[in-house]
Write a protein that holds these residues in place. Structure first.
Motif, PDB file in Angstrom:
ATOM      1  N   SER A   1      -3.512  -4.498   5.568  1.00 53.00           N
ATOM      2  CA  SER A   1      -2.381  -3.985   5.329  1.00 53.00           C
ATOM      3  C   SER A   1      -3.214  -3.151   3.371  1.00 53.00           C
ATOM      4  O   SER A   1      -2.442  -2.465   2.757  1.00 53.00           O
ATOM      5  CB  SER A   1      -0.616  -4.621   4.716  1.00 53.00           C
ATOM      6  N   ILE A   2      -3.444  -4.179   3.229  1.00 54.41           N
ATOM      7  CA  ILE A   2      -4.111  -4.479   2.269  1.00 54.41           C
ATOM      8  C   ILE A   2      -4.925  -2.972   1.689  1.00 54.41           C
ATOM      9  O   ILE A   2      -5.367  -2.502   0.901  1.00 54.41           O
ATOM     10  CB  ILE A   2      -4.702  -5.686   0.893  1.00 54.41           C
TER      11      ILE A   2
ATOM     12  N   ARG B   1      -4.688  -0.408   3.363  1.00 56.41           N
ATOM     13  CA  ARG B   1      -4.022   0.558   3.755  1.00 56.41           C
ATOM     14  C   ARG B   1      -3.604   1.077   2.269  1.00 56.41           C
ATOM     15  O   ARG B   1      -3.218   2.286   1.748  1.00 56.41           O
ATOM     16  CB  ARG B   1      -3.022   0.510   4.460  1.00 56.41           C
ATOM     17  N   ASN B   2      -3.056  -0.482   1.563  1.00 56.49           N
ATOM     18  CA  ASN B   2      -2.484   0.016   0.513  1.00 56.49           C
ATOM     19  C   ASN B   2      -3.187   0.318  -0.517  1.00 56.49           C
ATOM     20  O   ASN B   2      -3.009   1.640  -1.091  1.00 56.49           O
ATOM     21  CB  ASN B   2      -1.824  -1.336  -0.212  1.00 56.49           C
ATOM     22  N   VAL B   3      -4.944   0.427  -0.952  1.00 55.32           N
ATOM     23  CA  VAL B   3      -5.407   0.810  -2.193  1.00 55.32           C
ATOM     24  C   VAL B   3      -5.769   2.037  -1.277  1.00 55.32           C
ATOM     25  O   VAL B   3      -5.814   2.388  -2.710  1.00 55.32           O
ATOM     26  CB  VAL B   3      -6.291  -0.225  -2.028  1.00 55.32           C
TER      27      VAL B   3
ATOM     28  N   VAL C   1      -6.410  -8.123  -6.596  1.00 57.20           N
ATOM     29  CA  VAL C   1      -4.660  -8.452  -6.862  1.00 57.20           C
ATOM     30  C   VAL C   1      -4.042  -8.881  -5.215  1.00 57.20           C
ATOM     31  O   VAL C   1      -2.955  -9.686  -5.510  1.00 57.20           O
ATOM     32  CB  VAL C   1      -4.315  -7.623  -7.759  1.00 57.20           C
ATOM     33  N   LEU C   2      -4.384  -8.501  -5.035  1.00 59.45           N
ATOM     34  CA  LEU C   2      -3.429  -8.218  -3.937  1.00 59.45           C
ATOM     35  C   LEU C   2      -3.885  -9.378  -2.678  1.00 59.45           C
ATOM     36  O   LEU C   2      -3.174  -9.896  -2.796  1.00 59.45           O
ATOM     37  CB  LEU C   2      -3.311  -6.206  -2.601  1.00 59.45           C
TER      38      LEU C   2
ATOM     39  N   GLN D   1     -10.806  -3.943  -7.449  1.00 55.97           N
ATOM     40  CA  GLN D   1      -8.951  -4.968  -9.002  1.00 55.97           C
ATOM     41  C   GLN D   1      -8.615  -4.409  -7.904  1.00 55.97           C
ATOM     42  O   GLN D   1      -7.822  -5.828  -7.861  1.00 55.97           O
ATOM     43  CB  GLN D   1      -9.530  -4.346 -10.027  1.00 55.97           C
ATOM     44  N   SER D   2      -7.606  -3.938  -7.333  1.00 56.29           N
ATOM     45  CA  SER D   2      -6.474  -3.961  -6.831  1.00 56.29           C
ATOM     46  C   SER D   2      -6.425  -4.586  -5.722  1.00 56.29           C
ATOM     47  O   SER D   2      -5.749  -5.759  -5.104  1.00 56.29           O
ATOM     48  CB  SER D   2      -6.438  -2.323  -6.500  1.00 56.29           C
TER      49      SER D   2
END
Lengths: 329, 301, 617
Positions: free
Chosen positions: C367-368, C370-372, C447-448, C443-444
């Motif tokens: 999921s991370i 996928r988010n980024v 943070v995730l 960086q994203s």
């Protein structure tokens, strides 16, 4: 600050002071930038072929391994000859970089200044002719709104509204990057104007609001004066009173504002240039700082400080010339 | 440039006195009220905020959600609620601005008072140095310092902001002290045998207070905008702290698709800055509307 | 020979699938084929003769083209390609170039002696295709190679290419006064002599598997008559460098600093002019957003760094498509096995494999990623990429299981305190993740991950530092955890550079976490010396299994290389490390050309080449 020696003496003493100020600034900036951590050749670190030895060579080549004082003296000597050094990030002489950036900032800031002052003075006239009315209060609130706004945020919103939502203007840059070379002169001019519009209007809104507020205050201050009442008693039309008598006197302090605006010309509206990718002085300095391009940053800040000093000098001189009360002395 | 005009506008009287006093007090009321509201919201953040500002509830489904009833300001790319971040961001923005302005006021007042009272060569030298410092546009100086010494902790950022903002104020204070110095009651105090520091503190400074208050109020508005701009450039407040400016920066490269991330904190900044300006104007008019402090040629930008 | 088990679908519509340079049948070099290559050096066996092979390719090409029948004479050509980019080239003069952007453009204007094959083999001369050199001859002892230049090779100013130019180029690159970054790469070359005007001879200090690569490909050849007139120490600041003169299929037209770089097809090229009429790089300096916007708005035709946030707009547009090409990059968060405070002792937190495994379980990698990245990256399966044949995607990964993670930490004595953060003996379970400030993605991700670690009671801070600081701290092992983005070596043995014990103790090694596991080392060694491909594959599998269960890092993402490009462009197959490698073979068919394509088609004349109009923008 007029001395008893008259205008010429004043100018000379102010010039000397200006030079001293620029010298102090140069030294401060030089020391500041060279004592900061970081390395102008850091950008090359990604490349595995760039070894520590190579970077040491580069540092030697640019004289960065010398003691600070030596570097400083060499820099001063060069600047006196007009050589501002070599830009590490742009791989060109610093002078060339500034020569490219300067006209862009001049165009943007000049246009914004003209628009802002014209708009601001016009707005102030409207407000001053009907002080206290609804129009006055609305316009006053409007100018307060733009006066207090952060410039980068206004730039972002302008870009959002007029380049994304209602796409009438291009998003960024000063000219169409591809086709500009191949356009007819008329089309090229239109292209430039199209790109200039948003950043200039944004800047004009911000400065115009300040001018409007200041000018309104001045106009209202002058209105109760005796000569205005005399003119009215003589039967001169209200409009002529406003435009000829009142405005002329109220404009005098605004002239000094014009001089104060000159610094904006050379430092560029930093944030606006950044948001709209306008390749001017502000943008160049921002870039140079992040890449630790010492010569470019130093030169940029020195040019900025020199302009501010000259600007305030010109402002005072202009004010002295224009204000009959000072001239008489 | 705008802040140079700020001083000038603040220094000029704004029309007929009686009419304006009413107007000014009404404005001061509104502006003061708005500011008070924002401060209260910031103080009560943990109670008021609908969500945890750093919680990432659903990084796939709630990423960049548009404003809705459950998320009035939308969510950002980590699915964090923007309204909550703005509420907590108020704490950072306001405290940075207030503390930095406090530092600037203290430094500026002391420096200007000493220069004005001492007079002569000391005054001339001190003011020359201030001229040199004023010659560098504040924005550029801050960008240079913050970019070169990257990643400063929050307290150091506040100190830097304060240390670069006192020059104009020192000139104003100096001018006032110069004129106050010649007044009779000062001569009387000296005749009685009061020492210079005592005269400064007990007699001169209290008369400078109104100017300082006005400058401080205007200054807070100015620093909020400045800090926001620096955070937008990535040079101001560093994560994990988030000020309004850093929230704008979060959304800046998606301003076309997720405009709400940048819009709302910006509106908050504008509101606060307007309130500060209106309050400053009102206070100035209330204290001494006729006083021209000689600030029209100050450059503090 | 190998075949890739993983079929890389390349979404091109090019009828000209030239077999000689297609990516579909790549040979991943192994120890077996490498040693074969070494053994064959020096023998002029018929199948290996580059000249004949070159001729064969030309025949294939000609046949394919003839069968295509798009144009009566010559292959289809035309079109103007505008590439949107966020960085300016540092130099366009090959000996000094450091940036990728500079290389991208310089490789169109200048040529090496031989081009590397699309399989990126660097050992021996397998796969290399003739460029400036038509053919080459190995000396029997392999200590020298003679290159035979194409007799009609010309510089853009009309002068012929001679062996002198090759000699000059190599000498210049090795000259310490120039401080060229490629000097260390040429250290194996002793000198270049001239056998005759068209035959430079490279002399090597000793044999090495990469000597041909060093000689033929590292240095792009520059003309001596242009650049030899200036002393090397003054060359870097010479304005001559802003108007490069090379021998490539494109010639230089103009360079407006930080705005535009334009190159045009070299109509007098001795082999074949570039099929595109012009290529323009439209630069939005340091402003990724603006560069992306130019592409999305249609002002530019191509963008090489497509990000997830651009996907919705690309999907909506019917003028633009995405082309994927194989990549060799992967990203992971590495645990520092050494204690950053005292690098000679092991890391108190990460020395325990259970802790590492628990931390891995806490992260929902799918999921991370996928988010980024949206669909532009897939979760990584280890220190390898799917493009490599040795990658075994069936090895069980440590699954996402935060409950299990919490149990493990509980059992180790880490109990949650009042603030939710686990402590043991008064110490908090906390560490920091270091990322470079220039990488938005990393960086994203940090943070995730920070949030996900918080949910199991681990306090994590994200430390975003400048790239050179990032590099420095890695080298000196002064970090807790860091997110790396690594370029995999096409050869699977390259894994030793980052994960073997030998690398752990070497100075300047790339094993930043200092991971050392003898079992892993020996398994990799056996795989490298395996007798047959299936055996080697099985052994690599074992090695990976060992590594994965040891959890020295959290394997995060494998980006899918994508370029976004307007549909009217027909592209040649994209090479994994350089999508621009065959740029000269791209074109726009006549019936699809737009006004801009035609606008300067007649404007690419022979005369307007070396004058750079650096006037106003």
């Amino acid at each position: 600050m007029a001395s008893n020696r008259g205008i010429v003496g004043t100018v000379i003493s102010r010039l000397v002071q200006a030079i001293v100020v620029v010298a102090i600034v140069t030294t401060l900036v030089f020391v500041l930038i060279h004592t900061a951590p970081g390395d102008p050749f850091a950008g090359a670190m990604d490349n595995p072929n760039v070894s520590e030895a190579l970077r040491a060579r580069w540092r030697a080549m640019y004289g960065l391994d010398q003691p600070l004082l030596t570097q400083y003296l060499r820099y001063i000597a060069n600047v006196a000859r007009g050589d501002f050094g070599w830009s590490f990030s742009m791989h060109r002489p610093v002078l060339d970089v500034l020569k490219d950036a300067l006209p862009n900032t001049l165009v943007l800031a000049g246009t914004a200044l003209v628009l802002g002052f014209a708009g601001g003075i016009g707005l102030a006239l409207i407000q001053a002719t009907r002080p206290g009315s609804r129009t006055d209060r609305t316009l006053g609130a409007g100018s307060m709104f733009f006066y207090a706004m952060p410039d980068f945020w206004l730039a972002l919103m302008m870009m959002l509204i007029f380049a994304y939502w209602i796409p009438i203007f291009p998003v960024a840059g000063s000219v169409d990057p591809i086709m500009h070379e191949y356009m007819t002169p008329l089309a090229a001019l239109a292209d430039r104007l199209k790109h200039l519009a948003l950043p200039a209007i944004t800047l004009a809104l911000l400065s115009g609001a300040a001018v409007a507020r200041y000018q309104r205050a001045e106009l209202l201050r002058v209105l109760p004066d005796d000569y205005v009442r005399t003119a009215r008693a003589k039967g001169v039309s209200e409009r002529r009173i406003m435009l000829v008598h009142v405005l002329r006197n109220a404009l005098i302090p605004t002239v000094s504002l014009l001089g104060l605006s000159l610094p904006v010309l050379f430092t560029g509206a930093v944030f606006i240039e950044r948001v709209f990718a306008w390749p001017g002085m502000g943008w160049v300095i921002l870039n140079a700082v992040s890449t630790r391009d010492y010569p470019l940053v130093t030169a940029g800040v020195i040019v900025a400080a020199a302009t501010v000093t000259i600007g305030s000098l010109l402002a005072d001189m202009l004010y002295a010339v224009v204000d009959p009360r000072i001239r008489g002395r | 440039m705008r802040s140079s005009i700020r001083e000038s506008v603040a220094a000029e009287p704004i029309g007929g006195r009686a009419h304006w006093t009413r107007h000014v007090i009404r404005h001061a009321g509104i502006a003061g009220g708005v500011l008070a509201l924002i401060v209260v919201v910031a103080l009560l953040a943990p109670l008021i905020s609908p969500y945890d500002p750093i919680a990432q509830p659903d990084i796939i489904g709630l990423k960049n959600a548009a404003p809705s009833l459950i998320h009035p300001f939308g969510t950002d790319s980590f699915s964090r609620d923007v309204l909550s971040r703005c509420i907590y961001g108020a704490r950072v923005s306001l405290s940075v601005a207030a503390l930095a302005t406090a530092i600037a006021v203290i430094l500026g007042t002391l420096y200007g008072a000493i220069a004005g009272y001492a007079g002569g060569v000391i005054d001339a030298v001190m003011m020359r140095l201030v001229d040199a410092a004023l010659a560098i546009p504040r924005v550029l100086l801050l960008i240079a310092i913050l970019a070169l010494w990257n990643g400063l902790p929050l307290w150091l950022l506040i100190v830097v902001l304060g240390a670069t903002g006192w020059f104009g104020l020192s000139r104003m204070v100096r001018a006032q002290v110069l004129s106050l110095r010649e007044l009779d009651f000062i001569a009387a105090a000296r005749a009685v045998g009061a020492t210079s520091p005592r005269i400064l503190i007990r007699h001169i400074l209290p008369n400078v207070v109104p100017t300082i208050i006005v400058a401080a109020t205007l200054g807070i508005g100015h620093v909020i905008i400045l800090e926001a701009g620096l955070s937008y450039l990535g040079l101001g407040v560093q994560p994990p702290s988030a000020s309004w400016g850093s929230i704008i920066q979060d959304g800046a490269d998606q301003v076309g698709s997720a405009w709400w991330i940048s819009l709302f904190p910006g509106l908050l900044i504008v509101t606060t800055a307007i309130a500060c300006n209106a309050l400053g104007d009102a206070l100035h008019a209330a204290f001494d509307p006729r006083q021209i402090t000689g600030a029209s040629t100050e450059i503090d930008s | 020979m190998w075949r890739d088990d993983v079929a890389l679908t390349i979404l091109i519509e090019d009828p000209l699938k030239l077999p000689a340079i297609s990516m579909m049948h790549t040979a991943a070099p192994t120890a077996a084929s490498r040693s074969a290559a070494t053994r064959n050096e020096g023998r002029l066996a018929w199948p290996r003769s580059p000249r004949v092979r070159g001729a064969a390719m030309l025949i294939v090409l000609a046949t394919a083209l003839a069968c295509n029948g798009e144009r009566k004479q010559g292959p289809a050509s035309g079109g103007t390609l505008v590439v949107s980019t966020a960085s300016d080239a540092d130099y366009l003069f090959p000996p000094l170039i450091i940036s990728t952007q500079g290389r991208e453009i310089a490789e169109q204007l200048f040529e090496p002696l031989a081009n590397i094959g699309d399989s990126l083999n660097v050992f021996g001369d397998a796969g290399f295709t003739p460029a400036l050199a038509d053919s080459w001859t190995w000396a029997p002892d392999s200590l020298s190679i003679a290159f035979h230049l194409h007799p009609r090779a010309l510089w853009h100013d009309g002068k012929p290419v001679r062996a002198r130019d090759v000699q000059f180029t190599i000498a210049l690159c090795k000259n310490p006064d120039l401080a060229s970054p490629i000097a260390p790469l040429l250290s194996g070359i002793d000198s270049v002599t001239i056998a005759d005007s068209l035959t430079p001879v490279f002399w090597f200090k000793r044999r090495s598997v990469q000597q041909f690569y060093d000689a033929a490909y590292v240095a792009l050849i520059v003309p001596e008559h242009v650049y030899g007139a200036i002393p090397a120490s003054a060359l870097a600041s010479s304005p001559l460098l802003r108007t490069p003169i090379g021998s490539g299929r494109f010639r230089f037209r103009r360079w407006v600093p930080n705005a535009t770089i334009e190159i045009v097809s070299n109509r007098t090229h001795y082999r074949a002019p570039a099929r595109l009429d012009r290529v323009i790089w439209s630069i939005a300096p340091s402003d990724f957003g603006a560069a992306a916007t130019r592409f999305l708005a249609g002002e530019a035709d191509m963008f090489a760094a497509v990000r997830a946030s651009m996907l919705p707009q690309i999907a909506k547009s019917d003028k633009v498509r995405l082309i994927e090409y194989p990549g060799f990059r992967y990203g992971y968060m590495i645990f520092n096995m050494r204690d950053p405070a005292s690098p000679s002792s092991p890391n108190p937190l990460f020395r325990n494999v259970q802790v590492r495994r628990a931390l891995t379980m806490a992260v929902n990698r799918a999921s991370i990623v996928r988010n980024v990245f949206d669909s532009l990256a897939i979760p990584s399966v280890g220190p390898t990429v799917r493009a490599m044949a040795t990658t075994d995607t069936t090895i069980p990964q440590i699954a996402y299981d935060p409950q299990r993670a919490m149990q493990i930490l509980d059992s180790l004595g880490w109990h949650p305190g009042p603030d939710g953060i686990r402590t043991r003996n008064g110490k908090k379970l906390a560490f920091s993740i270091m990322v470079p400030s220039t990488s938005m993605d990393r960086q994203s991700l940090a943070v995730l991950m920070q949030d996900q670690f918080k949910k199991i009671g681990v306090a994590v801070t994200v430390s975003s530092v400048e790239p050179n600081v990032f590099e420095r701290q890695q080298h000196s092992h002064k970090f807790d955890a860091a997110i790396e983005n690594w370029n995999a070596d096409p050869s699977p043995g390259g894994i030793r550079e980052s994960w073997s014990s030998a690398a752990a103790h070497a100075e300047g090694s790339k094993n930043y976490g200092d991971y050392a596991n003898a079992a892993f080392d020996s398994e990799v060694d056996s795989a490298l010396s395996a007798g047959s491909p299936p055996v080697a594959r099985r052994l690599y599998s074992h090695a990976f299994q060992t590594l994965l269960s040891d959890a020295p890092a959290i394997w995060l993402y494998e980006p899918r290389n994508m370029i976004g490009i307007q549909k009217r462009f027909h592209v040649a197959p994209l090479r994994a490390d350089a999508w621009w490698a065959h740029l000269a073979d791209w074109y726009v068919p006549e019936n699809e050309q737009t006004a801009r394509d035609r606008a300067a088609a007649g404007d690419a004349p022979a005369g307007a080449d070396s004058t750079a109009a650096s006037g106003n923008k």
